[in-house]
Design a protein around this motif. Structure first.
Motif, PDB file in Angstrom:
ATOM      1  N   THR A 290       0.829  -1.212   0.000  1.00 31.01           N
ATOM      2  CA  THR A 290       0.000   0.000   0.000  1.00 31.01           C
ATOM      3  C   THR A 290       0.857   1.253   0.000  1.00 31.01           C
ATOM      4  N   GLY A 291       2.008   1.191   0.667  1.00 31.36           N
ATOM      5  CA  GLY A 291       2.930   2.327   0.630  1.00 31.36           C
ATOM      6  C   GLY A 291       3.429   2.588  -0.785  1.00 31.36           C
ATOM      7  N   ILE A 292       3.843   1.527  -1.475  1.00 30.64           N
ATOM      8  CA  ILE A 292       4.301   1.655  -2.873  1.00 30.64           C
ATOM      9  C   ILE A 292       3.154   2.115  -3.768  1.00 30.64           C
ATOM     10  N   TYR A 293       1.979   1.560  -3.532  1.00 28.23           N
ATOM     11  CA  TYR A 293       0.776   1.829  -4.328  1.00 28.23           C
ATOM     12  C   TYR A 293       0.454   3.325  -4.376  1.00 28.23           C
ATOM     13  N   PHE A 294       0.327   3.948  -3.204  1.00 24.83           N
ATOM     14  CA  PHE A 294      -0.031   5.371  -3.161  1.00 24.83           C
ATOM     15  C   PHE A 294       1.134   6.261  -3.585  1.00 24.83           C
ATOM     16  N   MET A 295       2.346   5.837  -3.280  1.00 23.84           N
ATOM     17  CA  MET A 295       3.519   6.609  -3.672  1.00 23.84           C
ATOM     18  C   MET A 295       3.610   6.711  -5.193  1.00 23.84           C
ATOM     19  N   VAL A 296       3.387   5.583  -5.875  1.00 18.78           N
ATOM     20  CA  VAL A 296       3.452   5.568  -7.336  1.00 18.78           C
ATOM     21  C   VAL A 296       2.273   6.318  -7.941  1.00 18.78           C
ATOM     22  N   TYR A 297       1.080   6.134  -7.379  1.00 16.07           N
ATOM     23  CA  TYR A 297      -0.101   6.808  -7.939  1.00 16.07           C
ATOM     24  C   TYR A 297       0.009   8.327  -7.839  1.00 16.07           C
ATOM     25  N   GLU A 298       0.307   8.827  -6.638  1.00 15.34           N
ATOM     26  CA  GLU A 298       0.362  10.281  -6.449  1.00 15.34           C
ATOM     27  C   GLU A 298       1.489  10.902  -7.288  1.00 15.34           C
ATOM     28  N   SER A 299       2.645  10.252  -7.303  1.00 13.49           N
ATOM     29  CA  SER A 299       3.777  10.782  -8.063  1.00 13.49           C
ATOM     30  C   SER A 299       3.524  10.677  -9.565  1.00 13.49           C
ATOM     31  N   GLY A 300       2.920   9.539  -9.985  1.00  9.16           N
ATOM     32  CA  GLY A 300       2.619   9.359 -11.403  1.00  9.16           C
ATOM     33  C   GLY A 300       1.591  10.355 -11.900  1.00  9.16           C
ATOM     34  N   LYS A 301       0.574  10.615 -11.095  1.00 12.06           N
ATOM     35  CA  LYS A 301      -0.445  11.599 -11.479  1.00 12.06           C
ATOM     36  C   LYS A 301       0.151  13.005 -11.557  1.00 12.06           C
ATOM     37  N   GLN A 302       1.048  13.325 -10.623  1.00 16.13           N
ATOM     38  CA  GLN A 302       1.704  14.636 -10.631  1.00 16.13           C
ATOM     39  C   GLN A 302       2.556  14.804 -11.887  1.00 16.13           C
ATOM     40  N   LEU A 303       3.320  13.771 -12.238  1.00 16.58           N
ATOM     41  CA  LEU A 303       4.149  13.821 -13.448  1.00 16.58           C
ATOM     42  C   LEU A 303       3.281  13.921 -14.709  1.00 16.58           C
ATOM     43  N   GLY A 304       2.198  13.136 -14.731  1.00 20.30           N
ATOM     44  CA  GLY A 304       1.322  13.132 -15.897  1.00 20.30           C
ATOM     45  C   GLY A 304       0.674  14.477 -16.150  1.00 20.30           C
ATOM     46  N   THR A 305       0.193  15.113 -15.098  1.00 16.94           N
ATOM     47  CA  THR A 305      -0.446  16.421 -15.263  1.00 16.94           C
ATOM     48  C   THR A 305       0.586  17.491 -15.620  1.00 16.94           C
ATOM     49  N   THR A 306       1.808  17.340 -15.109  1.00 18.51           N
ATOM     50  CA  THR A 306       2.866  18.307 -15.437  1.00 18.51           C
ATOM     51  C   THR A 306       3.256  18.199 -16.915  1.00 18.51           C
ATOM     52  N   PHE A 307       3.453  16.965 -17.383  1.00 17.44           N
ATOM     53  CA  PHE A 307       3.823  16.771 -18.794  1.00 17.44           C
ATOM     54  C   PHE A 307       2.697  17.188 -19.740  1.00 17.44           C
ATOM     55  N   ALA A 308       1.446  16.939 -19.329  1.00 18.13           N
ATOM     56  CA  ALA A 308       0.304  17.283 -20.183  1.00 18.13           C
ATOM     57  C   ALA A 308      -0.036  18.764 -20.102  1.00 18.13           C
ATOM     58  N   GLY A 309       0.417  19.412 -19.037  1.00 15.12           N
ATOM     59  CA  GLY A 309       0.118  20.826 -18.866  1.00 15.12           C
ATOM     60  C   GLY A 309      -1.329  21.085 -18.503  1.00 15.12           C
ATOM     61  N   ASP A 310      -2.016  20.048 -18.005  1.00 12.85           N
ATOM     62  CA  ASP A 310      -3.438  20.167 -17.677  1.00 12.85           C
ATOM     63  C   ASP A 310      -3.683  19.420 -16.374  1.00 12.85           C
ATOM     64  N   LYS A 311      -4.068  20.144 -15.326  1.00 16.12           N
ATOM     65  CA  LYS A 311      -4.227  19.536 -14.010  1.00 16.12           C
ATOM     66  C   LYS A 311      -5.385  18.546 -13.956  1.00 16.12           C
ATOM     67  N   SER A 312      -6.375  18.715 -14.841  1.00 19.31           N
ATOM     68  CA  SER A 312      -7.534  17.816 -14.850  1.00 19.31           C
ATOM     69  C   SER A 312      -7.415  16.737 -15.930  1.00 19.31           C
ATOM     70  N   ASN A 313      -6.194  16.470 -16.381  1.00 16.17           N
ATOM     71  CA  ASN A 313      -5.984  15.491 -17.443  1.00 16.17           C
ATOM     72  C   ASN A 313      -6.428  14.090 -17.012  1.00 16.17           C
ATOM     73  N   LYS A 314      -7.416  13.529 -17.724  1.00 13.31           N
ATOM     74  CA  LYS A 314      -7.980  12.223 -17.358  1.00 13.31           C
ATOM     75  C   LYS A 314      -7.027  11.080 -17.702  1.00 13.31           C
ATOM     76  N   LEU A 315      -6.256  11.241 -18.760  1.00 16.98           N
ATOM     77  CA  LEU A 315      -5.324  10.184 -19.158  1.00 16.98           C
ATOM     78  C   LEU A 315      -4.252   9.980 -18.095  1.00 16.98           C
ATOM     79  N   ALA A 316      -3.835  11.057 -17.446  1.00 12.48           N
ATOM     80  CA  ALA A 316      -2.826  10.951 -16.381  1.00 12.48           C
ATOM     81  C   ALA A 316      -3.342  10.102 -15.228  1.00 12.48           C
ATOM     82  N   VAL A 317      -4.628  10.241 -14.916  1.00  7.98           N
ATOM     83  CA  VAL A 317      -5.236   9.456 -13.835  1.00  7.98           C
ATOM     84  C   VAL A 317      -5.284   7.978 -14.211  1.00  7.98           C
TER      85      VAL A 317
END
Length: 357
Positions: free
Chosen positions: A242-269
């Protein structure tokens, strides 16, 4: 008749008098109680994490349960491969075999995920506030800042909050997961224990039982604490996983929205949701395999009988990774569906609330 005369007449007739109102005031409709009107929205907003998590769990569990069933069978018994397991299950148990024991995880996963996300959210806020107070870094402000990237503070905070949630929910999840496992392999238990009449009778007693009857059966053979068979391995798996799970999800979503330039990007989620399942299972799979094998062996023993010790946890050993790609595929599907639904429902509830204020 004057107002004074009218008042005297009403008193004489024992009719309670009312203060006279102007026609304009009397014609005004009664205004609804604003607090009562807003209360449902306020409650939904307050518990939107729990509502979104429970609803999304039902969708994701149903969609991927057949893969979870195949994964458990491949972990606990020898098959030539995925196709052989699927073919054998369908031949001996038909389509219902893939959904055997679905009631337990439907209830348990919904409950566990709801509690897990609630604990995680509170732990994340608590740890981030401690870091801000003692180290002077505001993690939540950093993560919500457009164009930001994960750093050591955010990764540590999310990982610690996830591990906290995982360690707590183990005590809630262990009985349900043991019940699910017994239902999934009940036919195989009886089929492969024919050499011993007593063991075969114990194994056969787990067949075709509902969730509560299976729990009662485990208590009958193993005692009340039998529901917590394999607890130490379960605790280790869920705390790390669970520690790895949330760490990867939160960090991955942050990276995805940063690269997409859109905070509400659904693909990043979607990507972050699928990725957190893949990475967490790849890291903890040998622990899960050892837990499943130990629990399977324990189900064949009665209270007081010696159970074989769990197999040694060995990483990068092929026999500890049987069914891994099935589990990773299932986890990727489950979490992509879950987090897409979770984020949508959570935002929708917040929008409804804001629109009525």
């Amino acid at each position: 008749m004057t107002a004074q005369q009218a008042d005297n007449y009403l008193r004489h007739q024992n009719v309670p008098s009312r203060p006279l109102q102007s026609p304009a005031v009397a014609a005004m409709p009664a205004m609804p109680d604003t607090a009562q009107r807003e209360r449902p929205y306020a409650l939904a907003r307050r518990y939107r994490i729990e509502i979104a998590a429970s609803t999304s769990s039902v969708f994701s569990t149903l969609a991927a349960f057949p893969l979870d069933s195949v994964k458990t069978r491949m972990q606990t018994y020898q098959y030539k491969g995925f196709r052989d397991c699927v073919a054998h299950t369908y031949r001996t148990e038909k389509l219902g075999g893939f959904f055997r024991g679905v009631t337990a995880p439907m209830a348990s996963i919904t409950l566990v995920r709801t509690v897990s996300f609630s604990i995680y959210q509170r732990a994340k806020i608590g740890y981030s506030q401690w870091i801000k107070r003692n180290l002077g870094f505001d993690i939540l402000a950093h993560v919500n800042k457009p164009g930001s990237y994960p750093n050591i503070y955010s990764v540590a905070c999310f990982g610690a909050a996830g591990a906290t949630a995982g360690s707590v929910i183990t005590f809630l999840a262990c009985p349900f997961e043991l019940t699910k496992l017994s239902a999934q392999v009940s036919v195989l238990l009886a089929e492969r224990a024919k050499h011993c009449q007593r063991t075969h009778a114990v194994a056969k007693s787990y067949q075709n039982k509902g969730t509560l009857r299976t729990m009662a059966n485990i208590i009958k053979h193993r005692g009340m604490f039998g529901l917590y068979t394999g607890l130490r391995l379960h605790l280790l798996r869920d705390t790390l996983g669970t520690g790895i799970y949330f760490m990867v999800y939160e960090s991955g979503k942050q990276l995805g929205t940063t690269f997409a330039g859109d905070k509400s990007n659904k693909l990043a989620v979607v990507i972050a949701g699928g990725l957190c399942g893949l990475v967490s299972w790849a890291m903890i799979y040998p622990i899960d395999s050892a837990k499943s094998i130990y629990q399977r062996n324990a189900l064949l023993r009665s209270k007081g009988e010696t159970v074989e010790p769990p197999p040694k946890i060995e990483f990068f050993k092929r026999h500890m990774y049987r069914g891994l790609w099935v589990s990773m595929s299932r986890s990727c599907l489950v979490n992509a569906i879950f987090f897409s639904s979770f984020e949508f429902i959570k935002k929708h509830i917040k929008t409804l609330d804001d629109g009525n204020r």
